[in-house]
Design an enzyme around this catalytic site. Structure first.
Site: not given
Length: 482
Positions: A37, A78, A224, A285
């Site tokens: 990845r 963010r 995702k 994850t």
């Protein structure tokens, strides 16, 4: 003669400073990585292209098909940056998210952010989660350009950490301007897979596919799944799955939004939904997070990997463990051992999948019949598929079995995509180089020479009457190995 033992579950490893050198890439391929990845949240297009070149070189040296997954950053929401390295927030403190504050102007009372729509997306009483849920704020008041909060769970907060809303709902387009620029650069990388972050609808997948086609690229697209509102809407979720080659259970942001307790059942449901729709699924994850700094996994991490394998995941993924961890080779080996241990359990070798369903094509009927025969005839050592498009081995991989599925093809793009399919071993075999009357014998001899079969075994073989025609598989034979 000792036959090769192959792990069925695939391993995806994230590339980073700890793993991007050619010697380490070679070690990781040898340890069992099936797909690498490239995280487009970090690094330049030129750097990713160089790393991709190294991966292709080392895969060729190992005589292995190893996939490359380009993971687009997506709209990560963010906070901005602080004057100091970090601030320390205490429970009960007042803290504001203030659009008027720029880079480097944050302090222990307020910080800026890169998401102007936040004020329209939250209201009094909402819970905001910062830094993957490590800190929690309760929204007290929303006024023009400012979200006033109280700290519920405090701790150190550094610059550029992500923001989530408990329950989801901070909607933003899946493809940002950065993602579109990254797609424009993918011709240099030639990825086999592209992962789209924070997918909210099937339209995000269609848009990505159209942008890729503009550059004559056709990688398999992975959606995702990391938004709470997506897993809460079954129709939206199913349409995303069906529009994609596969999905990633992105447990980081998804777990933050839905809560870890809810995530357990959601993971199982996502794996089941993907497999029922003939799509691949990656579980990702923190699978072996402790091995960032430790050469050994915890028992809980081994169980986590094994549980995903028993649920039927096609692949398990390593993130920081291989990107920046101290023991990238060891963590791949540990994950491989955990997967192999789970695959020995009878649950991972049997399936009643589609036994009560009608098949939609001769190709599907052959694929399902082959797996059923393999599970009920003990002398069979594997299933060989002569394939053009890869659809037949993909369909076979949806039904649990303890036997390897050998995908034999002269189509490199097909073999690269099959790197993610559970139980499928992609092998280059040029059927056009043989007389069609001898093709079955030649395929068996090829697998013997590769160390997968020995005299006295039986092999299931599928192919089409017309060789070289995609979607034409209509023959299933049980053949002896002499």
């Amino acid at each position: 003669m000792t036959l090769k033992v192959n792990r069925r579950t695939k391993i995806v490893a994230t590339i980073g400073p700890g793993s991007e050198s050619e010697p380490m890439l070679a070690k990781l391929i040898s340890a069992g990585v099936n797909v690498f990845r490239l995280n487009f949240s970090h690094g330049s297009a030129e750097h990713h292209a160089e790393v991709a070149r190294r991966i292709r070189k080392q895969a060729a040296a190992a005589d292995r098909y190893v996939g490359i997954l380009a993971d687009l950053q997506g709209p990560k929401i963010r906070i901005s940056s602080f004057r100091e390295e970090y601030v320390e927030l205490q429970q009960g403190d007042r803290f504001s998210l203030d659009l008027s504050l720029g880079e480097g102007e944050g302090n222990a009372r307020a910080v800026g952010l890169d998401y102007p729509e936040l004020c329209d997306s939250v209201s009094s009483g909402d819970t905001l989660l910062l830094d993957d849920g490590r800190l929690r704020l309760t929204v007290d008041e929303v006024r023009e350009g400012v979200v006033e909060c109280t700290v519920v769970v405090g701790g150190k907060l550094s610059s550029r950490k992500g923001i989530n809303r408990l329950g989801g709902g901070l909607a933003a387009p899946a493809l940002t301007s950065k993602d579109i620029a990254d797609i424009d650069s993918l011709s240099q990388v030639q990825p086999d897979f592209v992962a789209v972050s924070f997918v909210s609808s099937a339209a995000d997948i269609f848009q990505t596919r159209d942008l890729l086609l503009q550059h004559q690229l056709s990688p398999a697209i992975i959606a995702k799944i990391e938004r709470a509102e997506v897993v809460a809407d079954q129709d939206t979720l199913d349409s995303i799955i069906e529009a994609s080659f596969g999905i990633m259970v992105a447990r980081g942001d998804l777990g933050v939004e839905v809560g870890d307790a809810q995530l357990i059942g959601i993971q199982k449901d996502l794996i089941s939904r993907a497999r029922k729709r003939d799509r691949v699924v990656i579980t990702a994850t923190q699978m072996m997070e402790s091995m960032i700094n430790s050469p050994m996994p915890t028992r809980a991490e081994v169980f986590d990997v094994a549980n995903a394998v028993l649920d039927g995941t096609d692949a398990v993924m390593l993130s920081a463990e291989t990107a920046v961890g101290k023991f990238p080779e060891e963590v791949v080996k540990a994950m491989s051992e955990a997967a192999l241990g789970a695959e020995r359990h009878p649950v991972a070798r049997t399936s009643r999948y589609r036994l009560d369903k009608q098949f939609s094509s001769a190709q599907e009927a052959i694929a399902m019949s082959a797996i059923y025969a393999a599970n009920h005839y003990s002398n069979v050592r594997g299933i060989a598929c002569l394939t053009e498009s890869g659809t037949t081995p993909l369909l076979m991989s949806r039904l649990s079995s303890g036997l390897p599925i050998f995908a034999l093809s002269n189509q490199s793009a097909t073999l690269q995509k099959l790197c993610l399919c559970r139980g499928v071993i992609p092998l280059y075999f040029d059927a056009d180089a043989y007389d069609q009357d001898d093709i079955e014998v030649c395929a068996i001899e090829f697998l013997q020479a590769e160390g997968f079969l020995q005299s006295g075994d039986s092999i299931l073989l599928t192919h089409g009457v017309v060789m070289g025609s995609p979607g034409a598989t209509n023959i299933l034979k049980i053949l002896p190995v002499v």
